[in-house]
Design an enzyme around this catalytic site. Structure first.
Site, short mmCIF file in Angstrom:
data_model
loop_
_atom_site.label_atom_id
_atom_site.label_comp_id
_atom_site.label_asym_id
_atom_site.label_seq_id
_atom_site.Cartn_x
_atom_site.Cartn_y
_atom_site.Cartn_z
CB SER A 135 39.89 38.69 50.10
OG SER A 135 40.25 38.49 48.77
CD GLU A 162 37.07 41.96 51.13
OE1 GLU A 162 38.05 42.11 50.39
OE2 GLU A 162 36.08 41.27 50.81
NE ARG A 164 37.72 44.13 48.16
CZ ARG A 164 38.07 44.10 46.86
NH1 ARG A 164 37.97 45.19 46.11
NH2 ARG A 164 38.47 42.97 46.30
P1 FAD Z 1 26.46 40.61 52.93
O1 FAD Z 1 27.57 39.75 53.41
O2 FAD Z 1 25.08 40.12 53.10
O3 FAD Z 1 26.60 42.03 53.63
C1 FAD Z 1 27.83 42.72 53.64
C2 FAD Z 1 27.66 43.99 54.47
O4 FAD Z 1 26.75 44.88 53.81
C3 FAD Z 1 27.05 43.75 55.84
O5 FAD Z 1 27.64 44.64 56.74
C4 FAD Z 1 25.57 44.06 55.66
O6 FAD Z 1 24.98 44.56 56.86
C5 FAD Z 1 25.61 45.16 54.62
N1 FAD Z 1 24.46 45.18 53.70
C6 FAD Z 1 24.15 44.24 52.76
N2 FAD Z 1 23.08 44.67 52.04
C7 FAD Z 1 22.70 45.86 52.54
C8 FAD Z 1 21.68 46.80 52.22
N3 FAD Z 1 20.81 46.60 51.21
N4 FAD Z 1 21.59 47.93 52.95
C9 FAD Z 1 22.47 48.17 53.97
N5 FAD Z 1 23.46 47.33 54.32
C10 FAD Z 1 23.58 46.18 53.61
N6 FAD Z 1 34.35 41.09 46.95
C11 FAD Z 1 35.00 41.89 46.08
O7 FAD Z 1 34.97 43.12 46.22
N7 FAD Z 1 35.70 41.38 45.03
C12 FAD Z 1 35.78 40.05 44.80
O8 FAD Z 1 36.42 39.62 43.84
C13 FAD Z 1 35.10 39.17 45.69
N8 FAD Z 1 35.15 37.83 45.51
C14 FAD Z 1 34.51 37.00 46.39
C15 FAD Z 1 34.58 35.63 46.16
C16 FAD Z 1 33.93 34.76 47.02
C17 FAD Z 1 34.02 33.27 46.77
C18 FAD Z 1 33.18 35.26 48.11
C19 FAD Z 1 32.44 34.33 49.02
C20 FAD Z 1 33.11 36.62 48.34
C21 FAD Z 1 33.78 37.51 47.48
N9 FAD Z 1 33.75 38.91 47.67
C22 FAD Z 1 34.37 39.75 46.77
C23 FAD Z 1 33.04 39.50 48.82
C24 FAD Z 1 31.52 39.69 48.61
O9 FAD Z 1 31.09 38.97 47.48
C25 FAD Z 1 31.16 41.16 48.43
O10 FAD Z 1 31.55 41.89 49.56
C26 FAD Z 1 29.64 41.35 48.22
O11 FAD Z 1 29.37 42.68 47.86
C27 FAD Z 1 28.83 40.99 49.47
O12 FAD Z 1 27.47 40.97 49.11
P2 FAD Z 1 26.40 40.30 50.07
O13 FAD Z 1 25.05 40.68 49.57
O14 FAD Z 1 26.66 38.84 50.18
O15 FAD Z 1 26.73 41.05 51.44
N1 EPU Z 2 49.67 35.39 45.98
C1 EPU Z 2 50.50 34.59 46.73
N2 EPU Z 2 49.97 33.43 47.25
C2 EPU Z 2 48.68 33.07 47.04
C3 EPU Z 2 47.84 33.88 46.25
C4 EPU Z 2 48.36 35.06 45.73
O1 EPU Z 2 51.66 34.89 46.93
O2 EPU Z 2 48.27 32.02 47.58
C5 EPU Z 2 50.21 36.67 45.47
C6 EPU Z 2 50.67 36.61 44.04
O3 EPU Z 2 51.83 37.40 43.96
C7 EPU Z 2 49.56 37.31 43.27
C8 EPU Z 2 49.05 38.33 44.29
O4 EPU Z 2 49.21 37.67 45.55
O5 EPU Z 2 50.05 37.92 42.13
C9 EPU Z 2 47.61 38.74 44.11
O6 EPU Z 2 46.77 37.59 44.07
P1 EPU Z 2 45.35 37.62 43.32
O7 EPU Z 2 45.51 38.14 41.95
O8 EPU Z 2 44.72 36.28 43.50
O9 EPU Z 2 44.54 38.72 44.10
P2 EPU Z 2 44.38 39.10 45.64
O10 EPU Z 2 45.12 40.35 45.90
O11 EPU Z 2 44.67 37.96 46.53
C10 EPU Z 2 42.33 40.64 45.16
C11 EPU Z 2 40.99 40.86 45.77
C12 EPU Z 2 40.01 39.80 45.29
C13 EPU Z 2 39.88 39.91 43.78
C14 EPU Z 2 41.26 39.70 43.16
C15 EPU Z 2 41.25 39.92 41.66
C16 EPU Z 2 41.31 41.97 47.90
C17 EPU Z 2 41.32 41.83 49.38
N3 EPU Z 2 41.09 40.85 47.21
O12 EPU Z 2 42.81 39.40 45.66
O13 EPU Z 2 38.73 40.07 45.88
O14 EPU Z 2 38.97 38.98 43.26
O15 EPU Z 2 42.20 40.65 43.73
O16 EPU Z 2 41.15 41.27 41.40
O17 EPU Z 2 41.51 43.07 47.38
C18 EPU Z 2 37.39 39.61 47.80
O18 EPU Z 2 37.43 40.83 48.02
O19 EPU Z 2 36.75 38.80 48.51
C19 EPU Z 2 38.13 39.09 46.65
C20 EPU Z 2 38.17 37.79 46.35
#
Ligand code: FAD
Ligand code: EPU
Length: 332
Positions: free
Chosen positions: A224, A320, A156
């Site tokens: 997250s 995050e 991240r």
């Molecule tokens: P924004 O929120 O618009 O911007 C994020 C940051 O980047 C800000 O600081 C902004 O200033 C900057 N920025 C954006 N675009 C540019 C650009 N072109 N140039 C310079 N700066 C810029 N993340 C994960 O890594 N893994 C996941 O599994 C994951 N699951 C998610 C699930 C949900 C339901 C949600 C809501 C979010 C999740 N995220 C996850 C977080 C998010 O999707 C990512 O961080 C994504 O890359 C953000 O993209 P955005 O365009 O919406 O960024």
């Molecule tokens: N767990 C709990 N309680 C809960 C949920 C999870 O105890 O309510 C424990 C379980 O042991 C589980 C572990 O946490 O095995 C991990 O949970 P999960 O697989 O759902 O993943 P996470 O660590 O919570 C991370 C990323 C997600 C990404 C998933 C899948 C971060 C901060 N988050 O979540 O990214 O989608 O793994 O790879 O690294 C995001 O960045 O916004 C995001 C959603």
């Protein structure tokens, strides 16, 4: 003032002084060579940004479009503009027989934001495919390019969150996808797949994500809220004495990563609310806005979680999501 409520997926009621759409390189150059003296921020899909309050500055929404695909004997090179939607790019590559991105399906947001926090899910991080990131440098007003190694990717994390913070606008990302595909199925629910095709992995990832993570179109959230903390093995061994079931992922010889969701869950926050802000009942790491939440309630709730985790586990959680107040970024 212009509403920002629908421009960030957490959906807190907020507005900004000015919102400018950056939909061409000419507009980008014009706007960023004549920046206002007031605060400004750059926004993609707003899925990792929370506007806690009315923002006293200009929001530049990046909407640059365009995808180009080239191929050599061994790989595809996919060049995508910063404003392209990430999941649509993953789906479109899949449909064209270009594989590798399927574990990263359904992550919201834009292509341009993806390298900034090195998006990751289900055992894959985008850095594995990044060949180059192009950005408009706000000091020199020129386009600069960074190779994969220049980006200093981590969990991240990247150079865009440290040395280059506040100095760049990403314009496009070049992904290199090898023609020899290797399935990545070691994470969680993917382990049950036997000899999967890329489509099988894509479909499984989409299904698992839909079952665990709330859809921001239905309920405001930013995925997250905290990062998974990386801690010393010595602390981990200490914690294991009291909580033998504490999960962990290896990082290196001296560090392990611990799921923040587990820590938060153990402390009983899951399903709890503070006004309109809640800790999601299916995923403790996701904080949500039921529609009536406020920035103040969110800060209070998140700070309460952070303090409780620190007190019980001696672990300092880091948010995050990017938290924005009236003037700009704030920390918890
Ligand atoms: P924004 O929120 O618009 O911007 C994020 C940051 O980047 C800000 O600081 C902004 O200033 C900057 N920025 C954006 N675009 C540019 C650009 N072109 N140039 C310079 N700066 C810029 N993340 C994960 O890594 N893994 C996941 O599994 C994951 N699951 C998610 C699930 C949900 C339901 C949600 C809501 C979010 C999740 N995220 C996850 C977080 C998010 O999707 C990512 O961080 C994504 O890359 C953000 O993209 P955005 O365009 O919406 O960024
Ligand atoms: N767990 C709990 N309680 C809960 C949920 C999870 O105890 O309510 C424990 C379980 O042991 C589980 C572990 O946490 O095995 C991990 O949970 P999960 O697989 O759902 O993943 P996470 O660590 O919570 C991370 C990323 C997600 C990404 C998933 C899948 C971060 C901060 N988050 O979540 O990214 O989608 O793994 O790879 O690294 C995001 O960045 O916004 C995001 C959603």
């Amino acid at each position: 003032m212009h509403s920002l409520t629908s421009l960030h997926t957490f959906g807190l009621s907020s507005s900004g002084n000015n919102i400018i759409l950056i939909d061409s390189f000419d507009t980008l150059k014009k706007q960023f060579t004549n920046l206002p003296d007031t605060p400004f921020c750059i926004l993609g899909g707003g899925s990792n940004t929370v506007f806690l309050d009315d923002y006293q500055g200009t929001v530049f929404k990046i909407a640059l479009q365009g995808i180009r695909i080239e191929e050599s004997d061994s790989e595809y090179l996919v060049t995508a503009a910063a404003g392209e939607n990430w999941h649509q790019l993953v789906s479109s590559c899949m449909q064209q027989g270009i594989h590798g991105l399927e574990n990263l399906a359904l992550i919201p947001g834009t292509v341009g934001a993806a390298p900034i926090q090195n998006i990751g899910a289900y055992g894959v991080e985008i850095e594995s495919f990044i060949r180059r990131v192009d950005y408009f440098d706000l000091d020199s007003h020129c386009i600069k390019s960074l190779s994969h190694d220049d980006c200093l990717f981590g969990y991240r994390d990247s150079i865009f969150k440290s040395q280059l913070a506040g100095q760049f606008v990403i314009t496009q990302v070049v992904l290199a996808l090898p023609k020899t595909w290797v399935a990545v199925t070691q994470y969680g629910e993917l382990r049950n797949l036997t000899s999967p095709t890329p489509e099988d992995i894509f479909n499984k990832v989409v299904a698992v994500r839909k079952s665990k993570l709330p859809d921001p179109m239905q309920i405001g959230n930013a995925g997250s809220f905290f990062k998974n903390p990386i801690i010393d093995k010595s602390l981990f061994t200490q914690l294991q004495q009291e909580w033998p079931e504490i999960p962990s992922y290896p990082v290196n010889a001296s560090k392990v990563k611990v799921p923040a969701a587990w820590l938060i869950d153990r402390l009983g926050f899951k399903g709890k609310k503070n006004g309109g802000i809640g800790c999601h009942p299916n995923q403790a790491l996701v904080l949500f806005n039921d529609g009536a939440g406020t920035g103040e309630q969110l800060l209070q709730f998140a700070r309460g979680i952070k303090a409780a985790v620190n007190k019980t586990f001696s672990i300092d959680l880091e948010n995050e999501v990017r938290l924005m107040d009236k003037q700009g970024l704030v920390s918890l």
